[in-house]
Design a protein around this motif. Structure first.
Motif, PDB file in Angstrom:
ATOM      1  N   LEU A  91       0.937  -1.144   0.147  1.00  0.00           N
ATOM      2  CA  LEU A  91      -0.087  -0.080  -0.028  1.00  0.00           C
ATOM      3  C   LEU A  91       0.867   1.158   0.171  1.00  0.00           C
ATOM      4  N   THR A  92       2.134   1.312   0.535  1.00  0.00           N
ATOM      5  CA  THR A  92       3.009   2.135   0.620  1.00  0.00           C
ATOM      6  C   THR A  92       1.985   3.669   1.312  1.00  0.00           C
ATOM      7  N   PRO A  93       1.434   3.287   2.387  1.00  0.00           N
ATOM      8  CA  PRO A  93       0.587   4.365   3.002  1.00  0.00           C
ATOM      9  C   PRO A  93       1.217   5.415   3.795  1.00  0.00           C
ATOM     10  N   LEU A  94       0.727   6.754   3.688  1.00  0.00           N
ATOM     11  CA  LEU A  94       1.225   7.784   4.383  1.00  0.00           C
ATOM     12  C   LEU A  94       0.838   7.666   5.939  1.00  0.00           C
ATOM     13  N   ALA A  95       2.086   7.882   6.749  1.00  0.00           N
ATOM     14  CA  ALA A  95       1.381   8.046   8.218  1.00  0.00           C
ATOM     15  C   ALA A  95       0.647   9.130   8.459  1.00  0.00           C
ATOM     16  N   GLN A  96      -0.451   9.010   9.101  1.00  0.00           N
ATOM     17  CA  GLN A  96      -1.200  10.147   9.837  1.00  0.00           C
ATOM     18  C   GLN A  96      -1.088  10.194  11.189  1.00  0.00           C
ATOM     19  N   PRO A  97      -0.478  11.319  11.811  1.00  0.00           N
ATOM     20  CA  PRO A  97      -0.335  11.427  13.285  1.00  0.00           C
ATOM     21  C   PRO A  97      -1.733  11.459  13.875  1.00  0.00           C
ATOM     22  N   ALA A  98      -2.771  11.955  13.095  1.00  0.00           N
ATOM     23  CA  ALA A  98      -4.095  11.950  13.784  1.00  0.00           C
ATOM     24  C   ALA A  98      -4.758  10.429  13.916  1.00  0.00           C
ATOM     25  N   LEU A  99      -4.148   9.566  13.155  1.00  0.00           N
ATOM     26  CA  LEU A  99      -4.748   8.170  13.317  1.00  0.00           C
ATOM     27  C   LEU A  99      -4.200   7.429  14.252  1.00  0.00           C
ATOM     28  N   ARG A 100      -3.342   8.039  15.268  1.00  0.00           N
ATOM     29  CA  ARG A 100      -2.496   7.265  16.397  1.00  0.00           C
ATOM     30  C   ARG A 100      -3.629   6.760  17.218  1.00  0.00           C
ATOM     31  N   ASP A 101      -3.261   5.651  18.053  1.00  0.00           N
ATOM     32  CA  ASP A 101      -4.238   5.381  18.974  1.00  0.00           C
ATOM     33  C   ASP A 101      -4.303   5.882  20.188  1.00  0.00           C
ATOM     34  N   CYS A 102      -5.332   5.931  21.085  1.00  0.00           N
ATOM     35  CA  CYS A 102      -5.625   6.747  22.159  1.00  0.00           C
ATOM     36  C   CYS A 102      -4.393   7.133  23.063  1.00  0.00           C
ATOM     37  N   ASP A 103      -4.122   8.171  23.372  1.00  0.00           N
ATOM     38  CA  ASP A 103      -3.017   8.492  24.433  1.00  0.00           C
ATOM     39  C   ASP A 103      -3.471   8.060  25.607  1.00  0.00           C
ATOM     40  N   MET A 104      -2.656   7.139  26.297  1.00  0.00           N
ATOM     41  CA  MET A 104      -3.054   6.413  27.471  1.00  0.00           C
ATOM     42  C   MET A 104      -2.048   7.001  28.570  1.00  0.00           C
ATOM     43  N   GLY A 105      -1.464   7.914  28.549  1.00  0.00           N
ATOM     44  CA  GLY A 105      -0.665   8.825  29.511  1.00  0.00           C
ATOM     45  C   GLY A 105       0.006   7.910  30.304  1.00  0.00           C
ATOM     46  N   ARG A 106       0.226   7.942  31.662  1.00  0.00           N
ATOM     47  CA  ARG A 106       0.926   7.180  32.422  1.00  0.00           C
ATOM     48  C   ARG A 106       0.801   5.349  32.349  1.00  0.00           C
ATOM     49  N   TRP A 107      -0.434   5.114  31.896  1.00  0.00           N
ATOM     50  CA  TRP A 107      -0.813   3.732  31.432  1.00  0.00           C
ATOM     51  C   TRP A 107       0.143   3.220  30.241  1.00  0.00           C
TER      52      TRP A 107
END
Length: 189
Positions: free
Chosen positions: A68-84
Motif C-alpha cells: 500500500l505504501t501508506p502515508l502515516a497520519q499522526p491523527a490516526l494514532r491510538d488513544c493517548d493512555m498517559g502514564r498507563w
C-alpha cells in the motif's frame, strides 16, 4: 459527493494477553504470516488513490507488506493512555482499580493523564470529516483496532460507550461511505 473509506485493522503484534496500552511493537511472526496469507485478497486495497496508516510500527509494516505504501497520519494514532502507556490492563487494574473503573464508566474520564475516550473518538471523527472528496477517489487507512472502533462509534453517531462493544479483528476491513458528519457503514460480501 461521498468518500468511500476502507479501514484495515493492522496485523497483530502480540498475543492478546500481552497487549499493552500504546503498544508500538512491530508485527510478530504470527502477524507477518497472517498478513502474507491475506495479501492476495487485501492487495486490491492498493488501488485506492489515497492510502494512509496510523504511525505505529505494526500499521506501517502491515501497509508496506500489502504493497500500500501508506502515508502515516499522526491523527490516526491510538488513544493517548498517559502514564498507563506500555502497561497491560491487568497491571493497571491491579495498581489502580478505581481509576480503571472510572475510565471504563465515564467516556470523559482520563485518570491516566492522557486522552479521554470521548476526546479520542472526536479526534478520529475530525480526521474522517476532513478527508478530501473527489469523484470516484478511493481511500484506505491501515489503523489500530482502537482507531477503527473509534471511527465506527463516530460514524454511526453511537454513544461513546458503544466503543467497548465493537470487536475489530486483525486484518479485517471496515468500509465507511459518506462525507463530513454524514457517514454510513457499508457491509460488503
Amino acid at each position: 459527493m461521498h468518500v468511500r473509506l476502507k479501514l484495515l485493522a493492522a496485523a497483530r503484534s502480540s498475543a492478546l494477553l500481552a497487549t499493552r496500552f500504546g503498544d508500538d511493537r512491530p508485527l510478530d511472526a504470527a502477524g507477518w504470516h497472517e498478513a502474507e496469507r491475506a495479501a492476495p485478497v487485501l492487495c486490491r486495497l492498493a488501488a485506492a488513490e489515497l492510502r494512509y496508516c496510523s504511525p505505529s510500527a505494526r500499521c506501517r509494516e502491515t501497509g508496506e507488506l500489502l504493497g500500500l505504501t501508506p502515508l502515516a497520519q499522526p491523527a490516526l494514532r491510538d488513544c493517548d493512555m498517559g502514564r498507563w502507556h506500555g502497561r497491560t490492563l491487568g497491571e493497571v487494574t491491579a495498581a489502580e482499580p478505581g481509576a480503571v473503573d472510572a475510565w471504563l464508566a465515564d467516556p470523559r474520564s482520563a485518570p491516566h493523564g492522557g486522552e479521554s475516550l470521548l476526546a479520542f473518538i472526536t479526534r478520529i471523527g475530525n480526521w474522517l470529516d476532513t478527508r478530501p472528496i473527489e469523484q470516484g477517489a478511493g481511500l484506505v487507512a491501515v489503523a489500530e483496532p482502537g482507531v477503527v472502533r473509534a471511527a465506527l462509534a463516530y460514524a454511526l453517531q453511537a454513544p461513546p460507550h458503544t466503543y467497548w462493544r465493537i470487536d475489530v479483528q486483525p486484518l479485517s476491513v471496515t468500509t465507511l461511505t459518506g462525507s463530513a458528519g454524514n457517514w454510513s457503514l457499508a457491509l460488503e460480501a
